[in-house]
Structure formats: C-alpha cells, structure tokens
Design a protein around this motif. Structure first.
Motif, PDB file in Angstrom:
ATOM      1  N   GLY A 247       0.800  -1.306  -0.078  1.00 22.76           N
ATOM      2  CA  GLY A 247      -0.060   0.114   0.028  1.00 22.76           C
ATOM      3  C   GLY A 247       1.148   1.344   0.230  1.00 22.76           C
ATOM      4  N   HIS A 248       0.239   2.223  -0.387  1.00 28.52           N
ATOM      5  CA  HIS A 248       0.964   3.604  -0.271  1.00 28.52           C
ATOM      6  C   HIS A 248      -0.222   4.528   0.382  1.00 28.52           C
ATOM      7  N   PHE A 255      -3.324   4.117  -1.256  1.00 29.75           N
ATOM      8  CA  PHE A 255      -3.723   3.388  -2.682  1.00 29.75           C
ATOM      9  C   PHE A 255      -3.066   2.048  -2.333  1.00 29.75           C
ATOM     10  N   HIS A 256      -4.021   1.007  -3.203  1.00 27.66           N
ATOM     11  CA  HIS A 256      -3.427  -0.308  -3.217  1.00 27.66           C
ATOM     12  C   HIS A 256      -3.552  -0.753  -4.607  1.00 27.66           C
ATOM     13  N   GLU A 257      -2.545  -1.380  -5.373  1.00 26.40           N
ATOM     14  CA  GLU A 257      -2.759  -2.104  -6.493  1.00 26.40           C
ATOM     15  C   GLU A 257      -3.342  -3.540  -6.217  1.00 26.40           C
TER      16      GLU A 257
END
Length: 363
Positions: A247-248, A255-257
């Motif tokens: 996560g960012h 934000f998570h990809e």
C-alpha cells in the motif's frame, strides 16, 4: 447409473467432480485387484448403464505393469459377460502408449482386447479413450504427471529437473473427464491434446512461477497456458493462500494495486454485502478469480470438491489482501462484524451467460 473403477485415483477424482457439478448421481465404485471379490464386482456391474474403467497400473515392475492391467480387464470382463443386465457402454481409460513395445503398453493393449471381446459378447459399445499425458489440479508429484512434479518443485522452492525430454501429448484432467463422461466424442480426443516437449512445459511453468508474484497474474491464453496456471495454483495455494498488498498511504488516504496482468481486460466487479450475509457458494472449473475486501470485515471460506477440507481466511478492509480462488474449490465470502463489506472481484474472462463456468455449491 454409472459404475466406476479407479474412483479414488487422480482421474477418478476429476471425473467424479465433473459428474457432481453436472448433477449426476454418484457412480457406484468397483474395486479390482488380486484380493477383490468377484461377486461384488458382478453385483456392481449388473444393471449399470455404463462402466467407466479408470483403474490401471502405471508404476510397478514390468510383470505387474503387464499383468495388473490385464487382470483388471479380465475381472471386469467376467462381470460384464455373466451379468443378467449388462451395461450398454464400457468406457476404457486407455493410453496413447497402448501397443508400444513396453510392459505398460503391452498390458494396456491386451486389456483393450479383453474388454472388446466382452463388449462384443453382450452387444455393448466400447469407448476406447487413448489418453496422452493427463495433468491437472491436485495431481501427485513423481507419479501422475511431470506437470505435478514441476509444480511441486517450484512451489516448494526447488529447481525442477529435466530427466527425459520427449515430445508428449498433454491433456488436462478436466478435459479428460469430459471425454470419460461422454460430453465430447472420443474422435475429438486426439485434437484436444497439446503436443509439447517436456522441456517446453517445464519452461512454461518456470515462467508462470516467475510471473505469479505480488499482485501480478501470469499471462493466460484460455487453453493450455490457463490449465497450467490453474494446476500451479492448486500447489501454491497451501503455501500462499493470501497475497499481501503493497500500500501507499499518505495524508490523502491509501492506494493499493490489486491486480497486474498482461492477459487482457478480464472483468472487474464491486459488491457490498450487509453484515451476516453470505455471497458466493459456488465453484469454477476454469476461471482465475481474485477477491479483495476493501471495506468491512469478512471471512472467505473454501472447500475442495468432494472433500470436507475447509479453509477459512479472515480478511479486512483495514488491511487489504488478495485471495486467489483455486479451481474446483467451492467458495463463499461471509460478512462478519457490524460494518457492510465492500469487495472487489477480478476474473480473467468476462462473464458469458452461455458459458458461465459457475456451479452452485455450498462450502
């Protein structure tokens, strides 16, 4: 009604799983071998519509390879020819090696001849399925297929070894099950096989192992490649049921990809689930599906078909993770706690109502 030999084996499990998903009655099981009871075999065969002969000897001394396969056929043939109500169809899981100058090839060919005589004697159809290398989910390493061996090595951190580099036909156990149950005609079996060098299969699986890291999904093609990915996932799931997300987080939020893939668009969906509600309760044969809870608390429950083996994975939107659903495992997601659950679902192919690949099955 079907009766089946080899129901406890690798191909037997896949045939039983497909029959279960199709809503067929459970096939009556027949046990063959030197200590088998001839009366029990005869009783099981009498009145059956179809005999599915999947039992065979594939790992043994030359004498046992030859004689064991013939013995099984002779026991079955005796029951068929002495039955008051013989089956109309006998399906024989033969091998492309049948007739080869090996003990195994000789045994499988002689078994075919024995079954053909019995089928002719009672007016039954003999479906001779000359199967190539059968691979699939939950195969036994060092036994069922080199695919299982390579997957076991890779997911256990070992480097796979190439012992013999023959060109072989490869067909998935799920596809083989369709032929065994008569969903596809035997005449199409040869064209269903994928002919590859063993080294090519090993290289494909090494690439899959390399690509299937973090949120990345290996490239798929809907055919052999996807079958190999699903077999690989049947081995990797036990050691990596949850994929952590990087996560960012900053003062704006997080934000998570969730998925990175070269397979194409696939289909991404979003759902909300009220507390106490269960979604899912189904199983897929082919689809690669990914769950990610991004809000609320839930438990993802999974059960391998035809077993009582249930895996429970607690997940929370407070710490999002990814869970990839193995094929042939029933699965559900249960909203727990007092918050609604928000879930993102990704699947490798858009939903097709004509071919949904979704079978209702309670966990």
């Amino acid at each position: 009604m079907d009766v089946m030999t080899g129901a406890g084996g690798f191909l037997g499990w896949h045939v039983r799983a497909l029959a279960h998903l199709r809503g067929h009655d459970e096939a009556r099981r027949i046990r063959l071998g030197r200590d088998a009871d001839p009366a029990s075999i005869a009783s099981a065969v009498d009145g059956a519509d179809r005999v599915l002969h999947l039992a065979g000897v594939s790992r043994a001394s030359d004498d046992d390879l030859r004689d064991g396969n013939v013995l099984f056929a002779e026991q079955l043939a005796r029951a068929v020819t002495t039955s008051d109500s013989p089956p109309a169809t006998i399906v024989y899981a033969n091998s492309v090696q049948s007739g080869a100058a090996t003990a195994y090839g000789q045994g499988k060919e002689r078994a075919f001849e024995v079954l053909q005589v019995a089928a002719d004697a009672v007016g039954a159809d003999l479906v001779d399925l000359r199967l190539p290398n059968v691979f699939g989910e939950h195969g036994r390493p060092q036994y069922n297929s080199c695919v299982a061996t390579f997957c076991d090595d890779l997911t256990s951190g070992r480097e796979p070894r190439l012992l013999v580099d023959n060109r072989c036909g490869f067909v998935s156990a799920q596809t083989s099950a369709e032929f065994v149950l008569g969903e596809r005609p035997a005449s199409e079996l040869a064209s269903a096989a994928h002919w590859r060098l063993v080294s090519e299969i090993m290289s494909e699986l090494i690439e899959i192992d390399r690509e299937y890291t973090g949120v990345a999904v290996p490239a798929l093609d809907g055919g052999l490649r996807r079958d190999l990915v699903n077999v690989y996932r049947s081995f990797s799931f036990a050691g990596r049921p949850v994929i952590d997300l990087e996560g960012h987080v900053d003062d704006r939020g997080a934000f998570h990809e969730i998925v990175r893939s070269d397979v194409g668009g696939g289909q991404t969906s979003y759902s909300t689930t009220a507390p106490g509600v269960t979604r899912g309760q189904h199983v897929h044969r082919r689809k690669v599906e990914r769950f990610c809870v991004v809000g609320g608390d839930a438990v993802i429950r999974l059960r391998r078909l035809l077993t009582d083996e249930v895996v429970e994975i607690p997940v929370s939107g407070d710490h999002p993770v990814v869970v990839d659903i193995p094929t042939l495992w029933a699965h559900s997601i249960v909203a727990v706690g007092d918050r609604p659950v928000q879930t993102i679902f990704w699947v490798d192919e858009p939903f097709d109502p004509a071919r949904p690949d979704t079978y209702q099955e309670d966990v």
